[in-house]
Design a protein around this motif. Structure first.
Motif, short mmCIF file in Angstrom:
data_model
loop_
_atom_site.label_atom_id
_atom_site.label_comp_id
_atom_site.label_asym_id
_atom_site.label_seq_id
_atom_site.Cartn_x
_atom_site.Cartn_y
_atom_site.Cartn_z
N THR A 248 -1.11 6.23 -5.31
CA THR A 248 -0.69 4.89 -5.73
C THR A 248 0.82 4.73 -5.58
O THR A 248 1.31 3.68 -5.12
CB THR A 248 -1.12 4.63 -7.18
OG1 THR A 248 -2.53 4.81 -7.30
CG2 THR A 248 -0.76 3.22 -7.61
N VAL A 249 1.55 5.77 -5.96
CA VAL A 249 3.01 5.74 -5.80
C VAL A 249 3.39 5.64 -4.33
O VAL A 249 4.32 4.91 -3.94
CB VAL A 249 3.64 6.99 -6.45
CG1 VAL A 249 5.14 7.05 -6.15
CG2 VAL A 249 3.40 6.97 -7.94
N GLN A 250 2.64 6.35 -3.47
CA GLN A 250 2.91 6.34 -2.05
C GLN A 250 2.41 5.06 -1.37
O GLN A 250 2.73 4.81 -0.21
CB GLN A 250 2.25 7.55 -1.39
CG GLN A 250 2.82 8.88 -1.86
CD GLN A 250 2.02 10.08 -1.38
OE1 GLN A 250 1.03 9.89 -0.64
NE2 GLN A 250 2.43 11.27 -1.78
N GLY A 251 1.57 4.32 -2.08
CA GLY A 251 1.05 3.09 -1.50
C GLY A 251 -0.20 3.27 -0.70
O GLY A 251 -0.66 2.31 -0.06
N THR A 252 -0.82 4.46 -0.74
CA THR A 252 -2.06 4.69 0.02
C THR A 252 -3.30 4.47 -0.84
O THR A 252 -4.43 4.58 -0.34
CB THR A 252 -2.08 6.13 0.56
OG1 THR A 252 -1.94 7.05 -0.54
CG2 THR A 252 -0.94 6.33 1.56
N ALA A 253 -3.13 4.20 -2.11
CA ALA A 253 -4.26 3.90 -3.02
C ALA A 253 -3.92 2.67 -3.84
O ALA A 253 -2.74 2.43 -4.17
CB ALA A 253 -4.57 5.08 -3.93
N THR A 254 -4.94 1.90 -4.16
CA THR A 254 -4.73 0.67 -4.91
C THR A 254 -4.75 0.94 -6.41
O THR A 254 -5.20 2.01 -6.86
CB THR A 254 -5.80 -0.36 -4.56
OG1 THR A 254 -7.08 0.15 -5.01
CG2 THR A 254 -5.85 -0.62 -3.06
N ASN A 255 -4.31 -0.03 -7.15
CA ASN A 255 -4.36 0.09 -8.62
C ASN A 255 -5.80 0.11 -9.12
O ASN A 255 -6.10 0.75 -10.14
CB ASN A 255 -3.59 -1.08 -9.24
CG ASN A 255 -3.44 -0.90 -10.74
OD1 ASN A 255 -2.82 0.07 -11.19
ND2 ASN A 255 -4.01 -1.83 -11.51
N ASP A 256 -6.69 -0.56 -8.42
CA ASP A 256 -8.11 -0.53 -8.81
C ASP A 256 -8.68 0.89 -8.71
O ASP A 256 -9.45 1.33 -9.57
CB ASP A 256 -8.92 -1.47 -7.91
CG ASP A 256 -8.61 -2.94 -8.19
OD1 ASP A 256 -7.96 -3.22 -9.22
OD2 ASP A 256 -9.01 -3.78 -7.37
N GLN A 257 -8.29 1.60 -7.65
CA GLN A 257 -8.75 2.98 -7.51
C GLN A 257 -8.22 3.86 -8.65
O GLN A 257 -8.90 4.76 -9.13
CB GLN A 257 -8.31 3.54 -6.16
CG GLN A 257 -9.03 2.89 -4.97
CD GLN A 257 -8.48 3.37 -3.65
OE1 GLN A 257 -7.26 3.45 -3.44
NE2 GLN A 257 -9.38 3.67 -2.71
#
Length: 512
Positions: A248-257
């Motif tokens: 999430t920090v890296q932007g490869t995962a969403t907040n929903d995940q």
């Protein structure tokens, strides 16, 4: 001035009483001719017993069990529940020890044993009615008698010329009421049947406590496995959450995940807490079942516990079902009620009471046992109630109604036992199918996990995929092991529903 004799001591009374008993016995024997005739007459009349002779109530049983068509129909069995160390089939020394401890220390079993001893005493009390009552007595009385020769104006008696009189007697008495119409013998039948019912109830309590110990113990071991698997799942979910947080920090995962990963970890934590709470409660229950306070009882966890699944053979002995303690107890209560009908009917007939008394009566202990002081009485008394306002008829109707009620309860107990067996057979059949399906799923997931690990080594999948597949594998193992635990507990219920054990000789085999 009159001389007063000192009081007689206890030893002197005992010697006089023994002497009087011997002399009075000789006296009664001298009159034994007529008494023997009365006794013989009473014995001849005592051969009669009114009231219905007991016949075991008929009940229609199915030829086979609905959920076990290969099993033989249960037939009537000898009275009394069969003893069986059925728990040895689980091959667990700890379980064996717990059940043995409960058998000697459980308060419900101790209370049932006391009830059984009470029933034994009631049988002895009923049998006492067949025997004569014999009593011995020694008495002394002193008093003043006579009239007054005048009185004063104040009403006080004066110039009394009464004399001091004393009487001393030693007697031996016997009375017997022959059981002409079987009232006493029917009462003995009733109390004996009640004793057998109490014996079956005691066996039922032992079976119930043993089954409760086994069920709680196996449930605790199932939770040991669950707790271990849930702790592993918690560790993996924590690792997955940390990976998603980094992504999430890296932007490869969403907040929903991220929210989904957090929910999965929270779900495992709540399941783990539920399992730990349930295990503690099972442990507390086991402590009470073995007769100790929960603070004094502890069972270490066994995460690698392996369940033993004892299963009945396709064909069972026909005596299994109706040996159940509750069925035996209900049938014996019906027998006791049937005997009470005879007790009520005997009240309509006359009673004969044979009495004999002999002894000596005089004015002093000295010379008491002289022939002129001898006294005796001997004779029968026949009595019959002519009118009682319908009390005896009401008592007979109550006895008949009680019998009808107990017969209905017996038949209902047998039907309930059939339902209990069918329910447990149905549960075991379906749990076997579920366990087989879950085992296959677990084996497939083992293959998938191995394949995922190989792909990870080849660099074609991520560590996150390996952890996810491992999580699925742990959940599949938990489902399989939980079903095994339920199946093992279901076998305990089937043991109990059949009265304990699959075969009548299982207890003998267990002791070898």
């Amino acid at each position: 001035m009159k001389q007063h004799k000192p009081p007689v001591g206890a030893s002197m009374l005992a010697i006089s009483l023994c002497h009087s008993t011997r002399i009075v016995t000789d006296l009664l024997l001298s009159r034994a001719g007529s008494l023997l005739q009365l006794l013989l007459m009473g014995l001849m009349l005592s051969s009669c017993m009114v009231g219905p002779d007991y016949q075991k109530p008929d009940i229609e049983l199915p030829q086979t069990f609905k959920e076990g068509s290969q099993w033989q129909r249960a037939q009537a069995n000898p009275q009394g529940a069969l003893d069986s160390q059925w728990w040895l089939a689980y091959q667990d020394p700890i379980l064996n020890e717990l059940i043995q401890r409960s058998a000697s220390a459980n308060q419900s079993i101790i209370a049932a044993e006391a009830a059984y001893r009470l029933a034994q005493a009631q049988v002895a009390s009923s049998r006492a009615g067949l025997w004569p009552t014999v009593g011995v007595g020694l008495s002394a009385a002193r008093g003043e008698g006579g009239g007054a020769s005048g009185s004063t104006t104040s009403g006080l008696t004066g110039n009394s010329s009464g004399t001091i009189e004393q009487t001393v007697s030693a007697t031996l008495s016997a009375s017997w009421e022959p059981d002409l119409w079987g009232q006493v013998r029917r009462g003995i039948e009733s109390s004996q049947a009640s004793l057998q019912s109490s014996d079956a109830l005691l066996a039922g309590v032992r079976l119930s406590i043993g089954a409760s110990v086994a069920t709680n113990y196996l449930g605790l071991r199932q939770l040991d496995i669950d707790i271990d698997l849930l702790q592993q799942q918690q560790t993996i979910n924590q690792q997955l959450l940390e990976m998603v947080q980094a992504q999430t920090v890296q932007g490869t995962a969403t907040n929903d995940q991220l929210l989904v990963a957090q929910d999965q970890l929270s779900s495992v934590i709540t399941n783990l807490q539920t399992a730990q709470r349930s295990r503690e409660q099972f442990e507390h229950a086991l402590a009470v079942l073995v007769g100790v306070a929960p603070a004094q009882f502890n069972l270490p966890a066994t995460a690698d516990y392996r369940f033993t699944l004892p299963m009945p053979p396709p064909t069972l002995p026909s005596s299994l079902l109706l040996r159940r303690p509750d069925v035996v107890s209900a049938e014996r209560l019906a027998a006791a009620a049937n005997a009470r009908i005879g007790v009520a009917e005997a009240a309509f007939f006359p009673t004969l009471n044979l009495t004999a008394e002999g002894g000596y009566r005089g004015s002093a202990f000295g010379g008491l046992f002289a022939l002129p002081n001898r006294i005796w009485t001997l004779g029968p008394a026949l009595a019959e109630t002519i009118f009682d306002g319908g009390a005896r008829e009401a008592a007979k109707q109550q006895a008949q109604a009680s019998y009808d009620q107990d017969v209905a309860n017996y038949r209902g107990t047998v039907l309930g036992a059939l339902q209990n067996v069918e329910d447990n057979l149905s549960a075991i059949n379906h749990l076997h199918a579920q366990a087989s399906a879950y085992e296959q799923m677990y084996q497939r997931n083992q293959q998938l996990f191995g394949s995922t690990q190989a792909q990870k080594h080849a660099g074609t999948v991520s560590q996150q995929s390996v952890l996810t597949q491992q999580l699925v594998l742990l959940q599949a193992e938990q489902n399989w092991r939980d079903t095994q635990g339920l199946l093992s507990q279901g076998s305990v219920a089937l043991f109990q529903s059949l009265g304990g054990g699959w075969q009548e000789h299982s207890a003998a085999q267990a002791g070898r």
